[in-house]
Enzyme design. Structure first.
Site, mmCIF file in Angstrom:
data_model
loop_
_atom_site.group_PDB
_atom_site.id
_atom_site.type_symbol
_atom_site.label_atom_id
_atom_site.label_comp_id
_atom_site.label_asym_id
_atom_site.label_seq_id
_atom_site.Cartn_x
_atom_site.Cartn_y
_atom_site.Cartn_z
ATOM 1 N N SER A 1 0.818 -1.205 0.000
ATOM 2 C CA SER A 1 0.000 0.000 0.000
ATOM 3 C C SER A 1 0.850 1.253 0.000
ATOM 4 O O SER A 1 1.856 1.341 0.679
ATOM 5 C CB SER A 1 -0.921 0.044 1.217
ATOM 6 O OG SER A 1 -1.674 1.250 1.197
ATOM 7 N N LYS B 1 -4.907 -6.341 3.477
ATOM 8 C CA LYS B 1 -4.813 -5.263 2.469
ATOM 9 C C LYS B 1 -6.206 -4.902 1.980
ATOM 10 O O LYS B 1 -6.517 -3.719 1.762
ATOM 11 C CB LYS B 1 -3.938 -5.710 1.290
ATOM 12 C CG LYS B 1 -3.874 -4.695 0.123
ATOM 13 C CD LYS B 1 -3.385 -3.328 0.540
ATOM 14 C CE LYS B 1 -3.032 -2.417 -0.596
ATOM 15 N NZ LYS B 1 -4.138 -1.893 -1.416
ATOM 16 N N HIS C 1 -7.714 -2.850 4.614
ATOM 17 C CA HIS C 1 -7.057 -1.523 4.544
ATOM 18 C C HIS C 1 -7.776 -0.671 3.499
ATOM 19 O O HIS C 1 -8.120 0.498 3.734
ATOM 20 C CB HIS C 1 -5.581 -1.679 4.142
ATOM 21 C CG HIS C 1 -4.961 -0.401 3.631
ATOM 22 N ND1 HIS C 1 -5.112 0.028 2.312
ATOM 23 C CD2 HIS C 1 -4.227 0.537 4.259
ATOM 24 C CE1 HIS C 1 -4.491 1.195 2.167
ATOM 25 N NE2 HIS C 1 -3.956 1.529 3.317
ATOM 26 N N ASN C 2 -8.028 -1.261 2.322
ATOM 27 C CA ASN C 2 -8.691 -0.504 1.261
ATOM 28 C C ASN C 2 -10.135 -0.162 1.629
ATOM 29 O O ASN C 2 -10.624 0.911 1.290
ATOM 30 C CB ASN C 2 -8.642 -1.284 -0.051
ATOM 31 C CG ASN C 2 -7.300 -1.126 -0.732
ATOM 32 O OD1 ASN C 2 -6.269 -1.054 -0.068
ATOM 33 N ND2 ASN C 2 -7.306 -1.052 -2.058
ATOM 34 N N GLU D 1 -9.890 2.741 3.754
ATOM 35 C CA GLU D 1 -9.529 3.847 2.842
ATOM 36 C C GLU D 1 -10.782 4.430 2.195
ATOM 37 O O GLU D 1 -10.957 5.652 2.118
ATOM 38 C CB GLU D 1 -8.570 3.310 1.785
ATOM 39 C CG GLU D 1 -8.204 4.242 0.660
ATOM 40 C CD GLU D 1 -7.424 3.499 -0.416
ATOM 41 O OE1 GLU D 1 -6.394 2.886 -0.088
ATOM 42 O OE2 GLU D 1 -7.847 3.512 -1.587
HETATM 43 C C1 6PG Z 1 -3.096 1.485 -1.926
HETATM 44 C C2 6PG Z 1 -4.361 1.790 -2.722
HETATM 45 C C3 6PG Z 1 -4.402 1.008 -4.003
HETATM 46 C C4 6PG Z 1 -5.772 1.055 -4.710
HETATM 47 C C5 6PG Z 1 -6.145 2.425 -5.194
HETATM 48 C C6 6PG Z 1 -7.354 2.370 -6.119
HETATM 49 O O1 6PG Z 1 -3.231 0.943 -0.828
HETATM 50 O O2 6PG Z 1 -2.015 1.838 -2.441
HETATM 51 O O3 6PG Z 1 -5.466 1.365 -1.917
HETATM 52 O O4 6PG Z 1 -4.133 -0.351 -3.704
HETATM 53 O O5 6PG Z 1 -5.698 0.257 -5.817
HETATM 54 O O6 6PG Z 1 -6.496 3.174 -4.083
HETATM 55 O O7 6PG Z 1 -8.406 1.650 -5.477
HETATM 56 P P1 6PG Z 1 -9.944 1.901 -5.910
HETATM 57 O O8 6PG Z 1 -9.983 1.966 -7.422
HETATM 58 O O9 6PG Z 1 -10.666 0.688 -5.399
HETATM 59 O O10 6PG Z 1 -10.354 3.197 -5.287
#
Ligand code: 6PG
Length: 484
Positions: free
Chosen positions: A133, A187, A190-191, A194
């Site tokens: 990430s 991960k 985590h997303n 996010e």
């Molecule tokens: C990271 C990000 C990455 C992710 C982008 C786009 O941890 O570096 O989360 O892995 O691919 O943020 O994700 P989305 O297209 O689902 O918003």
């Protein structure tokens, strides 16, 4: 392109931006890395443009790539998640020897990683699902790395992974989080966090602009100010930067020329789907994911605008600007606590369901830097798990409980103001509802249970004695009987 035999510490195939940057990071940290791309021109370009950054060994074929790596070999695969990854793994397996290691550093679904781990074990190989990430910049300059796989694989990977990861207070933001799919599972979560974080920031921006009447650049100033306090985070910092940006072509605030339909590659969706299976109410993450979907339903939105158009003046809600700005700050912090609490709950539930021994405090530690959700906030989460490893929810730990108690009145005021102003705040509102649901003495779930028993004979429990019961609703005196 020449390759020298078996002197590379590690190999990497897939030189799109993330793979290319990860390879450069590994080379720049003193490791010899063999690199390959299906289109050789990309490999050539990497060597020509960045060959002076470290010891990069080019390979035109996967055979050459494998031959260039010292045993037990480590081959990192950085191609599109799904079928493309399977295709590369299928090509690699016959080229490898027992105890060699294949690492998927893409955003794979953890179930695919579990499947691949089992498949490769049948060939005497070790498979690693490695969450990386931090985006393009993180891959090059220091990501947060979540490794899932065997101890053998971790011992072989550890020196490289710890040397390229972000470092916070002398600690690399990299860890062996567990076996099999554990790395890609965390991960994924985590997303999901996010997504919630980004949605909460977006709702804060919308409220400050629509209700408090701030221009984007003024919201940028507010976010910059918040970034100096307990809301310090990469996403707040980036949001301030983006909102201050002006579109060169029109001279308008950049945010006003961007189409308001959010896309998603899938990791947030997977988080919610997995949470539903695990029975973990990740309401903030779910609302953030659905908010992206709603924003993309442009036809329905156009129809709704037509039918439900309102005069903005009618919905104007008068607020004291400074008071409201601080209320939004408090609501953002409280809602963020909910989102992270829910995410960590999901990791705990996933670890329990899959038999992974994931250290949640360690996870908070490696998320302090390098990753997209990196924030001062993660220090508080680490401290909470250090104080109480088996805590039931982050919400009730001393620091966060105090923060939420201090902000709950503002939180309610913001959600109520948003409702009156017709500003959608699905993440703020669902987070407040989750907080109230969690702390409520009696929930209306009692009526839900009674209704389920009435039409479906699904039984219920009583508050005053053990056991399951059913009421025979169709009989005149509606007798209650013990359920089988
Ligand atoms: C990271 C990000 C990455 C992710 C982008 C786009 O941890 O570096 O989360 O892995 O691919 O943020 O994700 P989305 O297209 O689902 O918003």
């Amino acid at each position: 392109m020449s390759t020298e035999h078996a002197r590379a510490t590690i190999g990497l195939t897939g030189l799109a931006t993330m793979g290319r940057n990860l390879a450069r990071n590994i080379a720049r940290n003193g490791h010899t890395i063999a690199v390959h791309n299906r289109t050789t021109a990309r490999t050539t370009a990497l060597l020509e443009e960045h060959g002076d950054e470290g010891d990069l060994v080019g390979a035109e074929t996967l055979e050459e790539l494998v031959a260039a790596i010292a045993r037990p070999r480590v081959v990192v695969v950085m191609v599109k998640a799904g079928e493309a990854t399977d295709a590369v793994i299928d090509e690699l397996v016959p080229l490898l020897d027992e105890d060699d290691i294949v690492v998927d550093a893409g955003n794979a679904h953890f179930a695919d990683t579990v499947r691949r781990d089992e498949a490769l074990a049948g060939h005497g190989l070790h498979f690693v699902g490695m969450g990386v990430s931090g985006g393009e910049d993180g891959a090059l300059n220091g990501p947060s790395i979540m490794v899932g796989g065997s101890d053998h694989a971790w011992e072989r990977l550890r020196p490289v992974v710890e040397s390229i990861a972000a470092v916070v207070e002398g600690t690399p933001c990299a860890a062996h989080v567990g076996p099999g799919g554990a790395g890609h599972f965390v991960k994924m979560v985590h997303n999901g966090i996010e997504y919630a974080d980004m949605q909460l920031i977006a709702e804060s921006y919308d409220l400050l602009r629509t209700v408090a009447g701030l221009e984007p650049a003024q919201v940028a100033d507010v976010f910059e100010d918040w970034n100096g306090g307990d809301l310090e985070s990469f996403l707040i910092e980036v949001a301030s930067d983006v909102l201050r940006h002006t579109d060169a072509e029109t001279g308008r605030p950049f945010v006003d020329v961007v189409r308001d339909a959010a896309e998603q590659k899938g990791t947030g969706r997977w988080t919610v789907q997995t949470a539903l299976d695990l029975g973990v109410p990740v309401t903030g993450i779910a609302e953030a994911t659905f908010a992206r979907s709603l924003s993309g339903h442009t036809e329905q939105r156009a129809a709704a605008r037509e039918v439900f158009a309102t005069d903005p003046e009618e919905q104007r809600v008068e607020v004291d600007r400074d008071t409201f700005v601080d209320q939004v700050r408090a609501a953002l912090y409280a809602s963020k606590v909910v989102a992270y609490a829910q995410g960590f709950d999901q990791v705990a539930a996933g670890a329990d369901a899959h038999g992974w021994d994931i250290d949640l405090g360690e996870l908070a530690t490696i998320w302090r830097g390098g990753c997209i959700i990196r924030a001062q906030f993660l220090d508080r989460i680490k401290e909470a798990y250090d104080d109480e490893p088996g805590l039931t929810t982050l919400l009730t730990t001393a620091y966060f409980a105090d923060a939420v108690k201090a902000g709950v009145d503002a939180w309610r005021e913001v959600v109520a103001t948003a409702a009156r102003a017709g500003v959608p705040t699905p993440a703020f509102s669902s987070s407040l509802a989750y907080f109230d649901g969690l702390r409520r003495e009696r929930l209306p779930a009692a009526l839900v249970q009674a209704l389920r028993d009435n039409f479906g004979a699904h039984t219920y429990e009583r508050v005053d004695r053990e056991g399951s019961f059913h009421t025979r609703w169709a009989e005149p005196d509606r007798p209650e009987v013990a359920a089988d």
